[in-house]
Design a protein around this motif. Structure first.
Motif, PDB file in Angstrom:
ATOM      1  N   PHE A  44       0.890  -1.167   0.053  1.00 24.96           N
ATOM      2  CA  PHE A  44       0.052  -0.189   0.064  1.00 24.96           C
ATOM      3  C   PHE A  44       0.907   1.359  -0.044  1.00 24.96           C
ATOM      4  CE2 PHE A  44      -1.999  -3.624   2.020  1.00 24.96           C
ATOM      5  CZ  PHE A  44      -3.415  -3.659   1.031  1.00 24.96           C
ATOM      6  N   GLN A  45       0.585   2.129  -0.989  1.00 24.50           N
ATOM      7  CA  GLN A  45       1.654   3.191  -1.094  1.00 24.50           C
ATOM      8  C   GLN A  45       0.452   4.535  -0.804  1.00 24.50           C
ATOM      9  OE1 GLN A  45       3.027   4.577  -4.756  1.00 24.50           O
ATOM     10  NE2 GLN A  45       5.057   5.587  -3.533  1.00 24.50           N
ATOM     11  N   PRO A  46       1.109   5.287   0.365  1.00 27.05           N
ATOM     12  CA  PRO A  46       0.349   6.396   0.734  1.00 27.05           C
ATOM     13  C   PRO A  46      -0.080   7.655  -0.367  1.00 27.05           C
ATOM     14  CG  PRO A  46       2.384   6.419   1.794  1.00 27.05           C
ATOM     15  CD  PRO A  46       2.208   5.186   1.178  1.00 27.05           C
ATOM     16  N   VAL A  47      -0.836   8.188  -0.544  1.00 25.78           N
ATOM     17  CA  VAL A  47      -1.220   9.506  -1.106  1.00 25.78           C
ATOM     18  C   VAL A  47      -1.621  10.416  -0.447  1.00 25.78           C
ATOM     19  CG1 VAL A  47      -2.722  10.272  -3.054  1.00 25.78           C
ATOM     20  CG2 VAL A  47      -2.064   8.089  -3.049  1.00 25.78           C
ATOM     21  N   VAL A  48      -0.965  11.644  -0.420  1.00 23.39           N
ATOM     22  CA  VAL A  48      -1.036  12.695   0.807  1.00 23.39           C
ATOM     23  C   VAL A  48      -1.787  13.797   0.202  1.00 23.39           C
ATOM     24  CG1 VAL A  48       0.847  11.736   2.007  1.00 23.39           C
ATOM     25  CG2 VAL A  48       1.022  13.644   0.694  1.00 23.39           C
ATOM     26  N   ASP A  49      -2.531  14.488   0.949  1.00 20.97           N
ATOM     27  CA  ASP A  49      -3.031  15.856   0.341  1.00 20.97           C
ATOM     28  C   ASP A  49      -1.871  17.135   0.255  1.00 20.97           C
ATOM     29  OD1 ASP A  49      -5.754  17.746   0.879  1.00 20.97           O
ATOM     30  OD2 ASP A  49      -3.884  18.796   1.171  1.00 20.97           O
ATOM     31  N   ALA A  50      -1.620  17.620  -0.958  1.00 24.58           N
ATOM     32  CA  ALA A  50      -0.719  18.481  -1.132  1.00 24.58           C
ATOM     33  C   ALA A  50      -0.443  19.551  -0.048  1.00 24.58           C
ATOM     34  CB  ALA A  50      -0.809  18.922  -2.591  1.00 24.58           C
ATOM     35  N   THR A  51      -1.552  20.185   0.625  1.00 18.37           N
ATOM     36  CA  THR A  51      -1.586  21.194   1.591  1.00 18.37           C
ATOM     37  C   THR A  51      -1.079  20.629   2.834  1.00 18.37           C
ATOM     38  OG1 THR A  51      -3.050  21.908   0.022  1.00 18.37           O
ATOM     39  CG2 THR A  51      -2.608  23.184   2.144  1.00 18.37           C
ATOM     40  N   THR A  52      -2.065  19.743   3.239  1.00 14.71           N
ATOM     41  CA  THR A  52      -2.027  19.270   4.577  1.00 14.71           C
ATOM     42  C   THR A  52      -1.099  17.966   4.802  1.00 14.71           C
ATOM     43  OG1 THR A  52      -3.770  17.580   4.519  1.00 14.71           O
ATOM     44  CG2 THR A  52      -4.333  19.908   4.943  1.00 14.71           C
ATOM     45  N   GLU A  53      -0.793  17.218   3.741  1.00 14.21           N
ATOM     46  CA  GLU A  53       0.259  16.124   3.911  1.00 14.21           C
ATOM     47  C   GLU A  53      -0.418  14.994   4.739  1.00 14.21           C
ATOM     48  OE1 GLU A  53       4.208  17.069   4.947  1.00 14.21           O
ATOM     49  OE2 GLU A  53       4.530  18.709   3.508  1.00 14.21           O
ATOM     50  N   GLU A  54      -1.843  15.109   4.898  1.00 18.77           N
ATOM     51  CA  GLU A  54      -2.361  14.112   5.447  1.00 18.77           C
ATOM     52  C   GLU A  54      -2.609  13.009   4.437  1.00 18.77           C
ATOM     53  OE1 GLU A  54      -5.841  14.896   7.892  1.00 18.77           O
ATOM     54  OE2 GLU A  54      -4.983  16.692   8.417  1.00 18.77           O
ATOM     55  N   VAL A  55      -2.815  11.717   4.940  1.00 19.60           N
ATOM     56  CA  VAL A  55      -2.924  10.455   3.948  1.00 19.60           C
ATOM     57  C   VAL A  55      -4.508  10.472   3.708  1.00 19.60           C
ATOM     58  CG1 VAL A  55      -2.756   8.052   3.954  1.00 19.60           C
ATOM     59  CG2 VAL A  55      -1.097   9.099   5.036  1.00 19.60           C
ATOM     60  N   GLN A  56      -4.501  10.608   2.277  1.00 19.50           N
ATOM     61  CA  GLN A  56      -5.728  10.782   1.861  1.00 19.50           C
ATOM     62  C   GLN A  56      -6.441   9.515   1.376  1.00 19.50           C
ATOM     63  OE1 GLN A  56      -6.467  10.742  -1.649  1.00 19.50           O
ATOM     64  NE2 GLN A  56      -8.449  11.310  -1.511  1.00 19.50           N
ATOM     65  N   SER A  57      -5.362   8.501   0.813  1.00 20.17           N
ATOM     66  CA  SER A  57      -5.951   7.385   0.221  1.00 20.17           C
ATOM     67  C   SER A  57      -4.406   6.403   0.097  1.00 20.17           C
ATOM     68  CB  SER A  57      -6.310   7.318  -0.971  1.00 20.17           C
ATOM     69  OG  SER A  57      -5.441   8.064  -1.993  1.00 20.17           O
ATOM     70  N   PHE A  58      -4.783   5.081   0.010  1.00 19.70           N
ATOM     71  CA  PHE A  58      -3.465   4.301  -0.343  1.00 19.70           C
ATOM     72  C   PHE A  58      -3.836   3.415  -1.842  1.00 19.70           C
ATOM     73  CE2 PHE A  58      -3.222   4.425   4.233  1.00 19.70           C
ATOM     74  CZ  PHE A  58      -1.717   4.318   4.415  1.00 19.70           C
ATOM     75  N   GLU A  59      -2.719   3.601  -2.605  1.00 15.34           N
ATOM     76  CA  GLU A  59      -2.867   2.660  -3.769  1.00 15.34           C
ATOM     77  C   GLU A  59      -2.388   1.229  -3.652  1.00 15.34           C
ATOM     78  OE1 GLU A  59      -1.037   4.201  -7.073  1.00 15.34           O
ATOM     79  OE2 GLU A  59      -1.680   2.270  -8.526  1.00 15.34           O
ATOM     80  N   ALA A  60      -3.329   0.379  -3.714  1.00 18.90           N
ATOM     81  CA  ALA A  60      -3.058  -1.017  -3.435  1.00 18.90           C
ATOM     82  C   ALA A  60      -2.117  -1.595  -5.026  1.00 18.90           C
ATOM     83  CB  ALA A  60      -4.176  -1.886  -3.783  1.00 18.90           C
ATOM     84  N   LEU A  61      -0.845  -2.096  -4.330  1.00 19.40           N
ATOM     85  CA  LEU A  61      -0.069  -2.579  -5.484  1.00 19.40           C
ATOM     86  C   LEU A  61       0.174  -4.048  -5.282  1.00 19.40           C
ATOM     87  CD1 LEU A  61       2.137   0.730  -5.516  1.00 19.40           C
ATOM     88  CD2 LEU A  61       0.718  -0.185  -7.291  1.00 19.40           C
ATOM     89  N   LEU A  62       0.147  -4.860  -6.412  1.00 20.26           N
ATOM     90  CA  LEU A  62       0.062  -6.342  -6.306  1.00 20.26           C
ATOM     91  C   LEU A  62       1.502  -6.778  -6.411  1.00 20.26           C
ATOM     92  CD1 LEU A  62      -1.402  -8.915  -6.250  1.00 20.26           C
ATOM     93  CD2 LEU A  62      -1.693  -8.671  -8.703  1.00 20.26           C
ATOM     94  N   ARG A  63       1.969  -7.663  -5.470  1.00 19.19           N
ATOM     95  CA  ARG A  63       3.290  -8.468  -5.518  1.00 19.19           C
ATOM     96  C   ARG A  63       2.885  -9.576  -5.702  1.00 19.19           C
ATOM     97  NH1 ARG A  63       4.111  -4.057  -6.332  1.00 19.19           N
ATOM     98  NH2 ARG A  63       5.240  -2.302  -5.407  1.00 19.19           N
ATOM     99  N   TRP A  64       4.033 -10.433  -6.336  1.00 17.16           N
ATOM    100  CA  TRP A  64       4.022 -11.954  -6.840  1.00 17.16           C
ATOM    101  C   TRP A  64       5.436 -12.324  -6.258  1.00 17.16           C
ATOM    102  CZ3 TRP A  64       4.657 -14.577 -12.102  1.00 17.16           C
ATOM    103  CH2 TRP A  64       4.479 -15.908 -11.698  1.00 17.16           C
ATOM    104  N   ASN A  65       5.456 -13.254  -5.187  1.00 18.63           N
ATOM    105  CA  ASN A  65       6.624 -13.968  -4.951  1.00 18.63           C
ATOM    106  C   ASN A  65       6.419 -15.508  -5.293  1.00 18.63           C
ATOM    107  OD1 ASN A  65       8.863 -14.734  -3.750  1.00 18.63           O
ATOM    108  ND2 ASN A  65       8.468 -14.423  -1.639  1.00 18.63           N
ATOM    109  N   SER A  66       6.997 -15.693  -6.229  1.00 21.42           N
ATOM    110  CA  SER A  66       7.054 -16.984  -6.910  1.00 21.42           C
ATOM    111  C   SER A  66       7.829 -17.862  -6.644  1.00 21.42           C
ATOM    112  CB  SER A  66       6.871 -17.103  -8.630  1.00 21.42           C
ATOM    113  OG  SER A  66       7.399 -18.184  -9.071  1.00 21.42           O
ATOM    114  N   VAL A  67       7.167 -19.300  -6.428  1.00 22.21           N
ATOM    115  CA  VAL A  67       8.286 -20.478  -5.785  1.00 22.21           C
ATOM    116  C   VAL A  67       9.304 -20.488  -6.992  1.00 22.21           C
ATOM    117  CG1 VAL A  67       8.097 -22.464  -4.391  1.00 22.21           C
ATOM    118  CG2 VAL A  67       6.158 -21.825  -6.069  1.00 22.21           C
TER     119      VAL A  67
END
Ligand code: C2E
Ligand code: MG
Ligand code: MG
Ligand code: MG
Length: 282
Positions: A44-67
Motif C-alpha cells: 500500500f502506497q500513501p497518497v497525501v494531500d498536497a497542502t496538509t500532507e495528511e494521508v488521503q488514500s493508499f494505492e494497492a500494488l500487487l506483489r508476486w513472490n513465485s516459488v
C-alpha cells in the motif's frame, strides 16, 4: 553471400527468441498456480494531500513472490496476466483484499485499486466490485478504481458504461499515468474522472525545469480544475519535486518522498502518529 548472411542471422536470432518464449511459457505456468499457492500479496502506497500532507488514500500494488521465479515485477507479470486473462481472477482477489484492508483505516481514507481493460470487459466486473464492497462492508465512496487511457482503445464504450455504473453507486475513477498513453482530450470529455494522475515522467521533468514537462503539468492541472477533477502527482521522490509540484497546484502527492509501497502493518501504523512527515524522517 547475402543468402549466407541471412542464414547466419536466422541461426543467431532464433535461440534468443526461443529462450524468450520459453521463459514466458514458464512464467505463465507459474502464474496459473499463483492464486491457489497464495503467492500474491498487496503493498500500500500513501497518497497525501498536497497542502496538509495528511494521508488521503493508499494505492494497492500487487506483489508476486513465485516459488519458481522469486519476486517478479508487476511490470512483467501484469501484461502476461492480461494476455492470458488470468488478470480477471487475480484482479478479483486484489479488489477483495484491498477493500478488506481499507476497513482497518480511518473512515476518510480511501483505497485505490488498479484495474486492467480485460477486467472492465469482463461481463461480471461490476458484480465483482459490488461483491468486494458488500463482503468487506466498505462504503463505495472509499473505493477508487484506477484505469489507464488504454481501456478506451479496444471496446471503449463497454468499459465506459461499466465505469459509469460503478460511479453511479459512489465509486471514484482515476485516470492513471496521464500523458504516457494515447492521451486524448476526448476521454476527459467522455468521462468524469474523480482524479487525473500525472505520470512520474512529467513530475520529474517539471522539477528539472524541462519546459515541455512544466507546460504539460500546468495545462493538465488547469484542465482538471476546470472540469472539477482532482490531480495526483505520481513519483514525487525529492523535496525539490515536492516544491515544484506544489507550485504547479497538484492536489495530491504520491511517491517515495512520502512513502514507498508498504505492507499492511506499516500502512496501519501511519495512523498511530500525528505528523506524517516527522515519522518518515524519524
Ligand atoms: P501504477 O499504477 O502507475 O503504480 C505506480 C508505480 O510507481 C508502482 O510501481 C509504484 O511502486 C511506483 N512508484 C511509486 N512512487 C514512486 C517514486 O517516487 N519513484 C519511482 N521510481 N516509482 C514510484 P509497481 O508497484 O511496480 O507497479 C507497476 C504497475 O503495475 C502499476 O503502475 C500498475 O499499472 C500495475 N499494477 C500494480 N498492481 C496492479 C494490480 O493489482 N492490478 C493491475 N491491473 N495492475 C497493477
Ligand atoms: Mg495506479
Ligand atoms: Mg500510475
Ligand atoms: Mg505511472
Amino acid at each position: 553471400r547475402a543468402k549466407d548472411e541471412g542464414g547466419g542471422r536466422h541461426c543467431l536470432y532464433e535461440p534468443s527468441l526461443h529462450a524468450h518464449a520459453e521463459e514466458r511459457r514458464k512464467l505463465e505456468f507459474s502464474l496459473r498456480h499463483a492464486l491457489e499457492r497464495n503467492e500474491f500479496s498487496l503493498m500500500f502506497q500513501p497518497v497525501v494531500d498536497a497542502t496538509t500532507e495528511e494521508v488521503q488514500s493508499f494505492e494497492a500494488l500487487l506483489r508476486w513472490n513465485s516459488v519458481e521465479h522469486g519476486f517478479v515485477s508487476p511490470v512483467k507479470f501484469i501484461p502476461l496476466a492480461e494476455d492470458t486473462r488470468l488478470i480477471v481472477p487475480i484482479g478479483e482477489w486484489v479488489l477483495r483484499m484491498a477493500c478488506l484492508e481499507a476497513m482497518n483505516w480511518p473512515e476518510h481514507v480511501k483505497i485505490a485499486v488498479n484495474v486492467s481493460g480485460e477486467q472492465l470487459l469482463d461481463p461480471y466486473f461490476a458484480e465483482t466490485v459490488v461483491g468486494a464492497l458488500t463482503s468487506s462492508g466498505l462504503s463505495p465512496h472509499r473505493l477508487e478504481i484506477e484505469v489507464t487511457e488504454s481501456i478506451f482503445v479496444r471496446d471503449g464504450t463497454t468499459a465506459q458504461l461499466t465505469l459509469e455504473n460503478l460511479m453511479g453507486i459512489g465509486c471514484g475513477v482515476a485516470l492513471d499515468d496521464f500523458g504516457t498513453g494515447y492521451s486524448s482530450l476526448g476521454y476527459l470529455r467522455k468521462m468524469r474522472f474523480s482524479t487525473i494522475k500525472v505520470d512520474r515522467s512529467f513530475v520529474q521533468g517539471a522539477a528539472k525545469d524541462n519546459p515541455e514537462s512544466l507546460a504539460i503539468v500546468r495545462a493538465v492541472v488547469a484542465m482538471a480544475d476546470a472540469l472539477e477533477m482532482s490531480t495526483t502527482a505520481e513519483g514525487v521522490e525529492t523535496e525539490d519535486e515536492l516544491a515544484c509540484i506544489r507550485r504547479l497546484g497538484c492536489k495530491k502527492i504520491q511517491g517515495y518522498f512520502f512513502g514507498r509501497p508498504m505492507n499492511s502493518i506499516d500502512a496501519l501504523a501511519l495512523f498511530g502518529k500525528t505528523a506524517f512527515r516527522e515519522r518518515q524522517s524519524a
